[in-house]
Design an enzyme around this catalytic site. Structure first.
Site, PDB file in Angstrom:
ATOM      1  N   SER A   1      36.838  12.280  12.649  1.00 26.56           N
ATOM      2  CA  SER A   1      36.126  10.592  12.832  1.00 26.56           C
ATOM      3  C   SER A   1      34.737  10.813  11.723  1.00 26.56           C
ATOM      4  O   SER A   1      34.888  11.920  11.478  1.00 26.56           O
ATOM      5  CB  SER A   1      35.483  10.154  14.021  1.00 26.56           C
TER       6      SER A   1
ATOM      7  N   CYS B   1      45.402   7.882  11.029  1.00 27.79           N
ATOM      8  CA  CYS B   1      44.291   7.343   9.940  1.00 27.79           C
ATOM      9  C   CYS B   1      44.732   6.047   8.290  1.00 27.79           C
ATOM     10  O   CYS B   1      43.685   5.797   7.704  1.00 27.79           O
ATOM     11  CB  CYS B   1      43.830   8.594   8.945  1.00 27.79           C
TER      12      CYS B   1
ATOM     13  N   GLU C   1      37.686   0.868  11.216  1.00 26.45           N
ATOM     14  CA  GLU C   1      39.194   0.954  11.768  1.00 26.45           C
ATOM     15  C   GLU C   1      39.212   0.869  13.198  1.00 26.45           C
ATOM     16  O   GLU C   1      38.511   1.255  14.131  1.00 26.45           O
ATOM     17  CB  GLU C   1      38.303   2.860  11.665  1.00 26.45           C
TER      18      GLU C   1
ATOM     19  N   GLU D   1      38.445  15.510   6.135  1.00 27.72           N
ATOM     20  CA  GLU D   1      39.909  14.361   6.193  1.00 27.72           C
ATOM     21  C   GLU D   1      39.497  13.643   7.089  1.00 27.72           C
ATOM     22  O   GLU D   1      39.603  13.759   8.372  1.00 27.72           O
ATOM     23  CB  GLU D   1      41.091  14.404   6.739  1.00 27.72           C
ATOM     24  N   LEU D   2      38.684  11.868   6.798  1.00 25.14           N
ATOM     25  CA  LEU D   2      37.914  11.327   7.760  1.00 25.14           C
ATOM     26  C   LEU D   2      38.848  10.107   7.653  1.00 25.14           C
ATOM     27  O   LEU D   2      40.121  10.043   7.720  1.00 25.14           O
ATOM     28  CB  LEU D   2      36.323  10.932   7.573  1.00 25.14           C
TER      29      LEU D   2
HETATM   30  P1  NAP Z   1      37.027  13.411  16.701  1.00 28.64           P
HETATM   31  O1  NAP Z   1      36.688  12.771  17.502  1.00 28.64           O
HETATM   32  O2  NAP Z   1      36.221  12.881  15.493  1.00 28.64           O
HETATM   33  O3  NAP Z   1      38.017  14.719  16.776  1.00 28.64           O
HETATM   34  C1  NAP Z   1      38.124  14.986  15.630  1.00 28.64           C
HETATM   35  C2  NAP Z   1      37.849  16.373  15.828  1.00 28.64           C
HETATM   36  O4  NAP Z   1      36.940  17.115  15.900  1.00 28.64           O
HETATM   37  C3  NAP Z   1      38.579  17.206  17.311  1.00 28.64           C
HETATM   38  O5  NAP Z   1      38.705  17.926  17.759  1.00 28.64           O
HETATM   39  C4  NAP Z   1      36.872  16.838  18.433  1.00 28.64           C
HETATM   40  O6  NAP Z   1      36.896  18.139  19.189  1.00 28.64           O
HETATM   41  C5  NAP Z   1      36.500  17.489  16.654  1.00 28.64           C
HETATM   42  N1  NAP Z   1      35.186  17.098  17.270  1.00 28.64           N
HETATM   43  C6  NAP Z   1      34.077  16.077  16.864  1.00 28.64           C
HETATM   44  N2  NAP Z   1      33.112  15.982  16.888  1.00 28.64           N
HETATM   45  C7  NAP Z   1      32.307  17.515  16.978  1.00 28.64           C
HETATM   46  C8  NAP Z   1      31.387  17.467  16.486  1.00 28.64           C
HETATM   47  N3  NAP Z   1      30.158  17.359  17.046  1.00 28.64           N
HETATM   48  N4  NAP Z   1      31.791  19.647  16.672  1.00 28.64           N
HETATM   49  C9  NAP Z   1      32.677  19.790  16.503  1.00 28.64           C
HETATM   50  N5  NAP Z   1      33.852  19.501  16.984  1.00 28.64           N
HETATM   51  C10 NAP Z   1      33.683  17.838  16.457  1.00 28.64           C
HETATM   52  O7  NAP Z   1      38.447  12.227  16.386  1.00 28.64           O
HETATM   53  P2  NAP Z   1      39.442  11.489  16.750  1.00 28.64           P
HETATM   54  O8  NAP Z   1      39.647  10.035  17.991  1.00 28.64           O
HETATM   55  O9  NAP Z   1      40.300  13.301  17.613  1.00 28.64           O
HETATM   56  O10 NAP Z   1      40.626  11.705  15.823  1.00 28.64           O
HETATM   57  C11 NAP Z   1      40.591   9.844  15.121  1.00 28.64           C
HETATM   58  C12 NAP Z   1      39.804   9.610  14.075  1.00 28.64           C
HETATM   59  O11 NAP Z   1      40.279  11.322  13.000  1.00 28.64           O
HETATM   60  C13 NAP Z   1      40.294   8.467  13.332  1.00 28.64           C
HETATM   61  O12 NAP Z   1      39.127   8.447  12.562  1.00 28.64           O
HETATM   62  C14 NAP Z   1      41.216   9.347  11.780  1.00 28.64           C
HETATM   63  O13 NAP Z   1      41.408   7.868  10.778  1.00 28.64           O
HETATM   64  C15 NAP Z   1      40.958  10.564  11.670  1.00 28.64           C
HETATM   65  N6  NAP Z   1      41.704  10.862  11.149  1.00 28.64           N
HETATM   66  C16 NAP Z   1      41.716  11.376   9.580  1.00 28.64           C
HETATM   67  C17 NAP Z   1      43.393  11.885   8.773  1.00 28.64           C
HETATM   68  C18 NAP Z   1      43.147  12.109   7.377  1.00 28.64           C
HETATM   69  O14 NAP Z   1      43.896  13.016   6.879  1.00 28.64           O
HETATM   70  N7  NAP Z   1      41.950  11.431   6.963  1.00 28.64           N
HETATM   71  C19 NAP Z   1      43.893  12.314   9.367  1.00 28.64           C
HETATM   72  C20 NAP Z   1      43.940  11.423  11.175  1.00 28.64           C
HETATM   73  C21 NAP Z   1      43.459  11.319  11.535  1.00 28.64           C
HETATM   74  P3  NAP Z   1      36.752  17.080  21.070  1.00 28.64           P
HETATM   75  O15 NAP Z   1      38.199  16.401  20.629  1.00 28.64           O
HETATM   76  O16 NAP Z   1      36.941  18.263  21.889  1.00 28.64           O
HETATM   77  O17 NAP Z   1      36.574  15.389  21.298  1.00 28.64           O
END
Ligand code: NAP
Length: 470
Positions: free
Chosen positions: A211, A266, A363, A232-233
């Site tokens: 995210s 995403c 989003e 990659e967000l």
């Molecule tokens: P997320 O909450 O940001 O989590 C992604 C990863 O980051 C997880 O492993 C999470 O760990 C970790 N994380 C989050 N905050 C952190 C911090 N402060 N310190 C260390 N690690 C941290 O995202 P999500 O809800 O799982 O995934 C959905 C998002 O990803 C959507 O916004 C989507 O669009 C985006 N996405 C982007 C792409 C791309 O290629 N651009 C591809 C796929 C998904 P935990 O699970 O332990 O919290």
């Protein structure tokens, strides 16, 4: 704020807790880091063909046990089993692609200096940290690990807390293929421990997919510690239908673009921007296609609508829809939880979303489509660009020249004409604006975490001619 996390598999279809894991202690993390550092000294010396032997084997192992890995993904995050199979096969393709092409991608580039000879060579950096999301639990790992391991780096990965079994299974693949301990390490660690890793001088880079909030947190840690990073967000991809588009083709892609992976991509098509002439018929056909989705067990091949990844994800989406309506959006379809067990959301369409509605800027990570009608091409482009995101997008038109003209004006990292945003090993993947920076996949993906080292050779002094002895 730093939260402690629990790594837990919960089946989102029936809420059954499958497995719970405890996080690594700090001393276990130190041991893993030491092992990775030793592995790097060994791995960096290996030839491309030695690295490729192991990497190809990982690809082959994944491919030969596609059902085993697909079932694990479906079990932990709920995606349809046939989509999970596709994901595992694509992951295998990505890994094989880098095994075969890394040497060519990283070959030295000859320069033309004013004097002497010079070239740029690509050398590995060290330990890289990957932080990955749950929505494509194998593909995300493949696209980070394969290029970087083939480049001679070693990787440590903190996978999402909701897919620990997929994370562990992927690490075991590398072990089974014969990779030395520490070349690929899966880490069940807290956010605080992620911070420690980024601060460690042996960790030379960090790649996050996730995210915007996570991106900001990790990019600032990387910045404070002067570590190279890629982000990659999230995205809110526009799906533009121009008035000369093939309507049936556009509707077909609109449905798959929004509904693939239950809308949790995403690069899902999220904002449908349709020119006036086609708007009514597009909306009517799109709605009737979305009404056909059947919720059910994602392990069952006949199910077409899977649950969202978790109860929390469903609650967040329902809240976004409610807020959108409270701020003036009109509900055309769905909008509610499906009354059955599991985190199921009705396919949903919202219209009349104005810029002062929070939905205009957010989003929607699930099967919720935002529909806009526009009077001309320029308005479509303006609306597409009126977003904090800049990941992918689509343009539908029979006139490819016009499609390219529109594509050229859309502010995203990827634009697809007459198709939805797609990912294959050969195509670069990434965004701009709040969708992040850097690229994964293709040849671009392997250049992100290597030292582009200049090696310059001085011009040889011309040998002085000896005078013949008098
Ligand atoms: P997320 O909450 O940001 O989590 C992604 C990863 O980051 C997880 O492993 C999470 O760990 C970790 N994380 C989050 N905050 C952190 C911090 N402060 N310190 C260390 N690690 C941290 O995202 P999500 O809800 O799982 O995934 C959905 C998002 O990803 C959507 O916004 C989507 O669009 C985006 N996405 C982007 C792409 C791309 O290629 N651009 C591809 C796929 C998904 P935990 O699970 O332990 O919290």
């Amino acid at each position: 704020m730093i939260y402690a996390m629990t790594y837990q598999s919960v089946n989102p279809f029936n809420q059954q807790i499958l497995k719970t894991y405890s996080e690594l202690s700090d001393s276990e993390l130190d041991n893993a880091l030491n092992t990775a550092a030793q592995a790097f000294e060994l791995w960096r010396q290996k030839s491309f063909s030695e690295r490729a032997l192991i990497t190809e084997k990982v690809a082959a192992l994944l491919r030969s046990q596609v059902d085993k890995y697909a079932r694990l993904a479906t079990l932990e995050m709920g995606k349809l089993i046939q989509e999970a199979r596709e994901e595992v096969l694509l992951s295998s393709d990505i890994i094989a692609y880098y095994a075969r092409n890394a040497k060519g991608f990283l070959s030295a580039t000859r320069l033309r200096p004013r004097s002497g000879r010079a070239e740029v060579v690509s050398t590995p950096l060290g330990i890289l940290l990957g932080i990955e999301p749950w929505n494509f639990p194998f593909y995300q790992l493949a696209r980070f690990a394969a290029p970087n391991i083939m480049a001679g780096n070693v990787v440590m990965v903190k996978h999402a807390a909701s897919v620990p079994q997929c994370g562990i299974a992927f690490e075991e693949l590398w072990q089974e293929a014969g990779a030395p301990a520490g070349v690929y390490t899966n880490l069940l660690i807290s956010y605080e421990q992620v911070k420690r890793l980024i601060q460690d001088p042996r960790v030379q880079g960090v790649a996050l997919t996730g995210s915007v909030e996570a991106g900001k947190a990790i990019a600032s840690l990387a910045g404070q510690n002067l570590k190279k990073s890629t982000m990659e967000l999230g995205g809110s991809d526009p799906f533009i239908v121009l008035d000369d588009a093939d309507l049936d083709q556009a509707v077909k892609y609109a449905v798959s673009g929004r509904m693939f992976n239950a809308g949790q991509c995403c690069t899902a098509s999220k904002r449908f921007i349709v020119m006036e002439g086609l708007a009514d018929s597009f909306l009517q056909k799109f709605k009737s296609e979305l009404e056909k989705f059947k919720p059910g067990d994602p392990m069952d091949g006949s199910t077409t609508l899977s649950p969202l990844s978790s109860e929390a994800a469903l609650k967040k989406l329902l809240d976004q829809v409610d807020r959108a309506i409270a701020h003036g959006a009109e509900l055309v379809l769905g909008g509610k939880r499906i009354p059955r067990s599991g985190a199921f959301m009705e396919p949903t369409i919202l219209t009349r979303i104005q810029p002062d509605n929070p939905a205009f800027h957010e989003e929607f990570f699930g099967p919720v489509a935002l529909f806009f009608r526009v009077k001309d091409e320029q308005e479509a482009i303006r609306l597409a660009n009126q977003s904090q995101f800049g990941l992918g997008g689509s343009v539908f038109t029979k006139d490819i020249k016009k499609g390219k003209r529109v594509a050229g004006q859309i502010e995203t990292g990827m634009v697809f004409i007459n198709q939805t945003t797609d990912s294959t090993p050969e195509l670069p993947f990434g965004g701009i604006k709040n969708s992040g920076y850097g690229r994964e996949l293709s040849d671009l993906g392997i250049h992100e975490f290597v030292n582009k080292k200049l090696v310059s050779v001085a011009e040889q002094a011309k040998p002085v001619e000896k005078k013949a002895a008098a």
